[in-house]
Motif scaffolding. Structure first.
Motif, PDB file in Angstrom:
ATOM      1  N   PHE A  83       0.844  -1.176   0.000  1.00 39.10           N
ATOM      2  CA  PHE A  83       0.000   0.000   0.000  1.00 39.10           C
ATOM      3  C   PHE A  83       0.886   1.234   0.000  1.00 39.10           C
ATOM      4  O   PHE A  83       1.711   1.426   0.883  1.00 39.10           O
ATOM      5  N   SER A 330      -8.541   1.178  10.655  1.00 42.45           N
ATOM      6  CA  SER A 330      -8.218   0.166   9.650  1.00 42.45           C
ATOM      7  C   SER A 330      -7.249   0.685   8.596  1.00 42.45           C
ATOM      8  O   SER A 330      -6.576  -0.110   7.938  1.00 42.45           O
ATOM      9  N   ARG A 334      -3.936  -1.804   7.174  1.00 43.61           N
ATOM     10  CA  ARG A 334      -4.286  -2.411   5.884  1.00 43.61           C
ATOM     11  C   ARG A 334      -3.448  -3.649   5.584  1.00 43.61           C
ATOM     12  O   ARG A 334      -3.978  -4.646   5.062  1.00 43.61           O
ATOM     13  N   GLU A 335      -2.152  -3.617   5.894  1.00 45.31           N
ATOM     14  CA  GLU A 335      -1.310  -4.781   5.647  1.00 45.31           C
ATOM     15  C   GLU A 335      -1.768  -5.971   6.483  1.00 45.31           C
ATOM     16  O   GLU A 335      -1.817  -7.104   5.995  1.00 45.31           O
ATOM     17  N   TYR A 337      -4.853  -6.533   7.769  1.00 47.27           N
ATOM     18  CA  TYR A 337      -6.137  -7.031   7.292  1.00 47.27           C
ATOM     19  C   TYR A 337      -5.986  -7.792   5.972  1.00 47.27           C
ATOM     20  O   TYR A 337      -6.652  -8.810   5.751  1.00 47.27           O
ATOM     21  N   SER A 338      -5.096  -7.317   5.109  1.00 49.17           N
ATOM     22  CA  SER A 338      -4.867  -8.023   3.852  1.00 49.17           C
ATOM     23  C   SER A 338      -4.217  -9.377   4.097  1.00 49.17           C
ATOM     24  O   SER A 338      -4.568 -10.371   3.457  1.00 49.17           O
ATOM     25  N   CYS A 343     -11.856  -8.549   4.191  1.00 44.11           N
ATOM     26  CA  CYS A 343     -12.291  -7.647   3.117  1.00 44.11           C
ATOM     27  C   CYS A 343     -12.759  -6.343   3.750  1.00 44.11           C
ATOM     28  O   CYS A 343     -13.924  -6.211   4.142  1.00 44.11           O
ATOM     29  N   SER A 346     -10.676  -0.154   3.641  1.00 43.08           N
ATOM     30  CA  SER A 346      -9.344   0.425   3.532  1.00 43.08           C
ATOM     31  C   SER A 346      -8.431  -0.394   2.633  1.00 43.08           C
ATOM     32  O   SER A 346      -7.459   0.135   2.089  1.00 43.08           O
ATOM     33  N   VAL A 347      -8.739  -1.675   2.429  1.00 39.80           N
ATOM     34  CA  VAL A 347      -7.915  -2.546   1.594  1.00 39.80           C
ATOM     35  C   VAL A 347      -8.407  -2.555   0.156  1.00 39.80           C
ATOM     36  O   VAL A 347      -7.635  -2.364  -0.783  1.00 39.80           O
ATOM     37  N   THR A 348      -9.704  -2.773  -0.015  1.00 37.75           N
ATOM     38  CA  THR A 348     -10.249  -2.944  -1.367  1.00 37.75           C
ATOM     39  C   THR A 348     -10.792  -1.647  -1.972  1.00 37.75           C
ATOM     40  O   THR A 348     -10.777  -1.496  -3.193  1.00 37.75           O
TER      41      THR A 348
END
Length: 444
Positions: A83, A330, A334-335, A337-338, A343, A346-348
């Motif tokens: 990210f 979040s 992000r790292e 959660y990914s 899902c 903040s990631v998708t």
């Protein structure tokens, strides 16, 4: 006059033999010494160049000065984040291997080693250092047996039930009970307090039970009790059951059936809807916001026995507050959660994550203005709550425009004190009992 070597060779030898000798003499005179060295081969049929002699010199100096050789441990190579931040800049770091000095038995100075031997010595030292580094890393990551002591059980169960989150749920429920119209019933309040806390502990424990394989991949959750094996899954489920049954019983028969039904619905929504939805769709954030909005509604229904407009107003405030709070949190995870397979917006959908956070920051201003309209507070509340609502909206706008970790942290930490202060201002500006919002005595 001295004769040139070409004339001398031509005088001594004639014919083909003289021509060959003359050609070799001419090549020997014209070519430089470093070119001449390339015509000689060692026993292994490999070229000998000046680079080999330079390497021999380094080997000689290394062996004579072993005390000058460095021995360092390799630094772990940082994992590059997928990210990208607008203000972040990557720094390249070289990986260092542990270099061992050459032993006297492996290299004799009385003879010139071949290139094959030198390459084998250098490779052996690098491989040996890599193996030792691998052993150290393996020892550090090795799991050790953990024994459960009775003295550690309260702390483990507190972490299993997410005691800080449970405290937030109980405090918002208490605020809803205190903001409800009518006199304050202490016995009903204590039953609501205990029942809501037990229901929250049960929901959080079941949530951790379901997410063990995913929590083990995240830095934020890898030290949870079930992930580390501090307690067994059977003990976790037993603890959740022992919290859920008396908690729901207190809310249903000790307070009123409506509050008990809301408690059961919230446990179901958190464990059976929000928890699995986190790995399916970004809609989990909206479902989780509903879960966080129900506790103040339960406090209101515990005091009044009915769902009034004030209950929905308190639920709306908690619903909107959770988006800047969780979206900002979040963003910095992000790292994690990914890696865990969740899902999240903040990631998708990072742009949507920032827009939604700003949108609900502004919604808090409108909801605070609606409080006196619905006879929950006096008109003083919108005026004194406007500065903190404008400040969180400003931080939400900064988070929307900058989209970096610094702005997200500021918004997250602001949300931590914004909600308690907002609820406290609502309590100070509560509509007096003689006002239009007096609905009668609270039902138990």
């Amino acid at each position: 006059m001295a004769a040139s070597p070409h004339t001398l060779s031509s005088r001594l030898l004639t014919g083909r033999v003289g021509g060959c000798v003359w050609y070799l003499e001419r090549r020997a005179v014209q070519e430089s010494p470093h070119k001449f060295m390339h015509h000689f081969r060692n026993i292994n049929k490999q070229w000998i160049t000046f680079q080999h002699f330079t390497f021999l010199k380094r080997m000689y100096v290394t062996q004579l000065n072993r005390s000058l050789s460095q021995q360092v441990k390799p630094k772990p190579e940082p994992v590059a984040s997928p990210f990208l931040e607008k203000t972040s800049s990557g720094q390249a770091k070289a990986e260092i291997y542990e270099m061992k000095p050459f032993s006297p038995s492996s290299l004799s100075l009385s003879r010139k080693p071949s290139e094959k031997e030198l390459i084998e010595l250098e490779s052996a030292s690098v491989i040996q250092g890599s193996i030792e580094v691998g052993k150290e890393t393996k020892d550090e990551k090795q799991w050790k047996e953990m024994k459960l002591h009775v003295d550690d059980l309260p702390g483990i169960l507190a972490r299993l039930s997410k005691i800080k989150l449970t405290a937030l749920v109980v405090s918002t429920t208490s605020a809803g009970f205190a903001l409800a119209p009518g006199s304050f019933d202490w016995s009903c309040f204590l039953l609501t307090f205990a029942g809501t806390g037990l229901a929250s502990c049960a929901a959080n424990s079941i949530n951790q039970f379901f997410e063990v394989p995913f929590d083990s991949n995240m830095n934020r959750t890898k030290n949870r009790p079930l992930v580390r094996g501090q307690i067994s899954p059977l003990l976790a489920v037993s603890f959740a059951t022992c919290c859920a049954i008396p908690g729901v019983a207190l809310l249903t028969w000790g307070v009123n059936p409506l509050t008990g039904a809301l408690g059961v619905f919230n446990i179901f929504l958190y464990t059976c809807c929000y928890t699995p939805l986190k790995r399916i769709s970004i809609a989990n954030t909206w479902v989780g916001a509903v879960v966080g909005a129900i506790p103040p509604v339960m406090g209101w229904t515990a005091a009044t026995g009915s769902l009034d407009a004030g209950a929905f107003l308190l639920g709306g405030i908690l619903y909107s507050w959770q988006f800047p709070h969780f979206n900002a949190l979040s963003w910095g995870l992000r790292e994690d959660y990914s890696r865990g397979g969740y899902c999240m917006m903040s990631v998708t959908h990072p742009a949507l994550c920032r827009r939604v956070a700003l949108r609900h920051c502004l919604a808090l201003i409108g909801l605070s203005t609606a409080a006196p309209v619905l006879d929950v507070t006096t008109w003083t509340f919108p005026a004194i709550s406007l500065p903190i609502n404008l400040y969180i909206s400003y931080l939400g706008f900064r988070f929307y425009t900058d989209a970096d970790r610094k702005s997200s942290r500021k918004l997250f930490f602001c949300s931590l004190w914004h909600l308690p202060l907002l609820l406290l201002l609502m309590l100070t500006c509560k509509q007096p009992p003689g006002g239009k919002c007096d609905k009668g005595e609270p039902q138990s």
